[in-house]
Design a protein around this motif. Sequence first.
Motif, PDB file in Angstrom:
ATOM      1  N   ASP A  79       0.839  -1.208   0.000  1.00  0.00           N
ATOM      2  CA  ASP A  79       0.000   0.000   0.000  1.00  0.00           C
ATOM      3  C   ASP A  79       0.871   1.253   0.000  1.00  0.00           C
ATOM      4  O   ASP A  79       0.589   2.218  -0.717  1.00  0.00           O
ATOM      5  CB  ASP A  79      -0.917   0.010   1.226  1.00  0.00           C
ATOM      6  N   TYR A  80       1.930   1.231   0.812  1.00  0.00           N
ATOM      7  CA  TYR A  80       2.825   2.387   0.875  1.00  0.00           C
ATOM      8  C   TYR A  80       3.466   2.656  -0.477  1.00  0.00           C
ATOM      9  O   TYR A  80       3.466   3.795  -0.972  1.00  0.00           O
ATOM     10  CB  TYR A  80       3.906   2.147   1.930  1.00  0.00           C
ATOM     11  N   MET A  87      -4.290   3.794   3.701  1.00  0.00           N
ATOM     12  CA  MET A  87      -4.415   2.365   3.997  1.00  0.00           C
ATOM     13  C   MET A  87      -3.118   1.819   4.581  1.00  0.00           C
ATOM     14  O   MET A  87      -3.137   0.951   5.465  1.00  0.00           O
ATOM     15  CB  MET A  87      -4.794   1.596   2.727  1.00  0.00           C
ATOM     16  N   ALA A  88      -1.978   2.324   4.105  1.00  0.00           N
ATOM     17  CA  ALA A  88      -0.681   1.887   4.650  1.00  0.00           C
ATOM     18  C   ALA A  88      -0.598   2.238   6.137  1.00  0.00           C
ATOM     19  O   ALA A  88      -0.144   1.415   6.941  1.00  0.00           O
ATOM     20  CB  ALA A  88       0.462   2.550   3.885  1.00  0.00           C
ATOM     21  N   ARG A  91      -2.690  -0.277   7.994  1.00  0.00           N
ATOM     22  CA  ARG A  91      -2.159  -1.651   8.007  1.00  0.00           C
ATOM     23  C   ARG A  91      -0.872  -1.762   8.817  1.00  0.00           C
ATOM     24  O   ARG A  91      -0.647  -2.766   9.495  1.00  0.00           O
ATOM     25  CB  ARG A  91      -1.960  -2.134   6.577  1.00  0.00           C
ATOM     26  N   PHE A  92      -0.029  -0.745   8.766  1.00  0.00           N
ATOM     27  CA  PHE A  92       1.168  -0.779   9.615  1.00  0.00           C
ATOM     28  C   PHE A  92       0.760  -0.740  11.095  1.00  0.00           C
ATOM     29  O   PHE A  92       1.346  -1.428  11.935  1.00  0.00           O
ATOM     30  CB  PHE A  92       2.098   0.388   9.294  1.00  0.00           C
ATOM     31  N   LYS A  93      -0.242   0.069  11.381  1.00  0.00           N
ATOM     32  CA  LYS A  93      -0.712   0.173  12.761  1.00  0.00           C
ATOM     33  C   LYS A  93      -1.318  -1.151  13.226  1.00  0.00           C
ATOM     34  O   LYS A  93      -1.069  -1.608  14.352  1.00  0.00           O
ATOM     35  CB  LYS A  93      -1.746   1.309  12.864  1.00  0.00           C
ATOM     36  N   ARG A  94      -2.106  -1.767  12.367  1.00  0.00           N
ATOM     37  CA  ARG A  94      -2.723  -3.045  12.713  1.00  0.00           C
ATOM     38  C   ARG A  94      -1.653  -4.129  12.874  1.00  0.00           C
ATOM     39  O   ARG A  94      -1.764  -4.994  13.751  1.00  0.00           O
ATOM     40  CB  ARG A  94      -3.727  -3.464  11.636  1.00  0.00           C
ATOM     41  N   VAL A 109       5.572   0.741  13.461  1.00  0.00           N
ATOM     42  CA  VAL A 109       5.047   1.930  14.154  1.00  0.00           C
ATOM     43  C   VAL A 109       5.545   3.195  13.465  1.00  0.00           C
ATOM     44  O   VAL A 109       4.788   4.152  13.246  1.00  0.00           O
ATOM     45  CB  VAL A 109       5.466   1.923  15.637  1.00  0.00           C
ATOM     46  N   TYR A 110       6.827   3.200  13.118  1.00  0.00           N
ATOM     47  CA  TYR A 110       7.392   4.359  12.418  1.00  0.00           C
ATOM     48  C   TYR A 110       6.727   4.558  11.055  1.00  0.00           C
ATOM     49  O   TYR A 110       6.340   5.667  10.692  1.00  0.00           O
ATOM     50  CB  TYR A 110       8.890   4.180  12.234  1.00  0.00           C
ATOM     51  N   MET A 111       6.584   3.469  10.296  1.00  0.00           N
ATOM     52  CA  MET A 111       6.011   3.565   8.955  1.00  0.00           C
ATOM     53  C   MET A 111       4.544   3.973   9.000  1.00  0.00           C
ATOM     54  O   MET A 111       4.045   4.616   8.078  1.00  0.00           O
ATOM     55  CB  MET A 111       6.169   2.241   8.221  1.00  0.00           C
ATOM     56  N   SER A 112       3.870   3.606  10.080  1.00  0.00           N
ATOM     57  CA  SER A 112       2.488   4.051  10.242  1.00  0.00           C
ATOM     58  C   SER A 112       2.432   5.575  10.299  1.00  0.00           C
ATOM     59  O   SER A 112       1.612   6.219   9.623  1.00  0.00           O
ATOM     60  CB  SER A 112       1.907   3.447  11.523  1.00  0.00           C
ATOM     61  N   ALA A 113       3.325   6.162  11.094  1.00  0.00           N
ATOM     62  CA  ALA A 113       3.386   7.626  11.204  1.00  0.00           C
ATOM     63  C   ALA A 113       3.933   8.247   9.921  1.00  0.00           C
ATOM     64  O   ALA A 113       3.451   9.288   9.462  1.00  0.00           O
ATOM     65  CB  ALA A 113       4.261   8.021  12.396  1.00  0.00           C
ATOM     66  N   TYR A 114       4.940   7.597   9.333  1.00  0.00           N
ATOM     67  CA  TYR A 114       5.551   8.124   8.103  1.00  0.00           C
ATOM     68  C   TYR A 114       4.546   8.146   6.946  1.00  0.00           C
ATOM     69  O   TYR A 114       4.569   9.047   6.108  1.00  0.00           O
ATOM     70  CB  TYR A 114       6.769   7.291   7.721  1.00  0.00           C
TER      71      TYR A 114
END
Length: 298
Positions: A79-80, A87-88, A91-94, A109-114
């Motif tokens: 997705d990213y 959506m990324a 999904r990273f958060k999940r 966690v970082y990629m969720s914020a990024y």
Amino acid sequence: MQRTHKFLLFILFALSISACSNFEKLRKSTDEKKKYNAAIRYFKKGQYDKASILIEELLPILTGTDQQEIATFYQAYCDYHTGNYEMANFRFKRFAETFARSEFYEEAVYMSAYSLYKNSPQFNLDQSGTITAINELQSFINNYPDSKYRDETTDLIKELRKKLETKAFEKVKLYYKTSPFNIGTLKSAVIEIVNFQRDYPDSDYNEELAFLKVQAQFELAQSTIESKQKERYDDAIKFYQDLVDKYPKSDFLKKAEKLYDVSLKESERIAKIEAEYKAAKEKEKSNTSKVGAADKQQ
């Protein structure tokens, strides 16, 4: 030459058809291992659309297996990489919630914020998404102060805050540009400048805004009713003095000085008129008192 060109196009077309045919065979395959390995290969080759489709179909089957973790992680990255940042983020958060002990946990966690950073809109649009991204990035730093992503995250937050700063600056300028001698919008322009200076005390825009505050207040004084003019000219004088104190070498000083000179003269003129009017009223009151006293004596 033309035949060679057509032949190459034919070969490319044939390969494309073959690739599509192979992919569709994989989708219909009941060999889960083969399908999973193909999804990983597509991912590593950067063919994220195909990888995502296969992983989406595989995940219900992979639940509880060793492959579920990496498939879920790669799905978020698909997705990213395809620009579906919202959506990324989800999904990273999940992934982080589901696989709290994973070696990829901190990265997720970082990629969720990024992903929220990547989804932040241009400064001239609504910035609620930017604020959310700042909050999540700041939360990441708070929770992982020693992370290898710390410096990068700090830079991202600065960049997003600069976007909010630019948005606020343009809002102030818009108030001023659309407010020629309009009392309501001139008042709003001054208020927004004060708010900006409070919220962004170190901004590079503050020098220009210090001048615009003088200019907007001067125009407000000119546009207002006589009973409020002196007070507003006095504010323009004060704003000019603030500009000089903070930016003694500003390029805006010459323009501001002209506004200051007029404001000073107008304030003195109005003060003189008010003093004369007050003296006349006191004299009139005194004369009335004398007449009243004389009448009583008669």
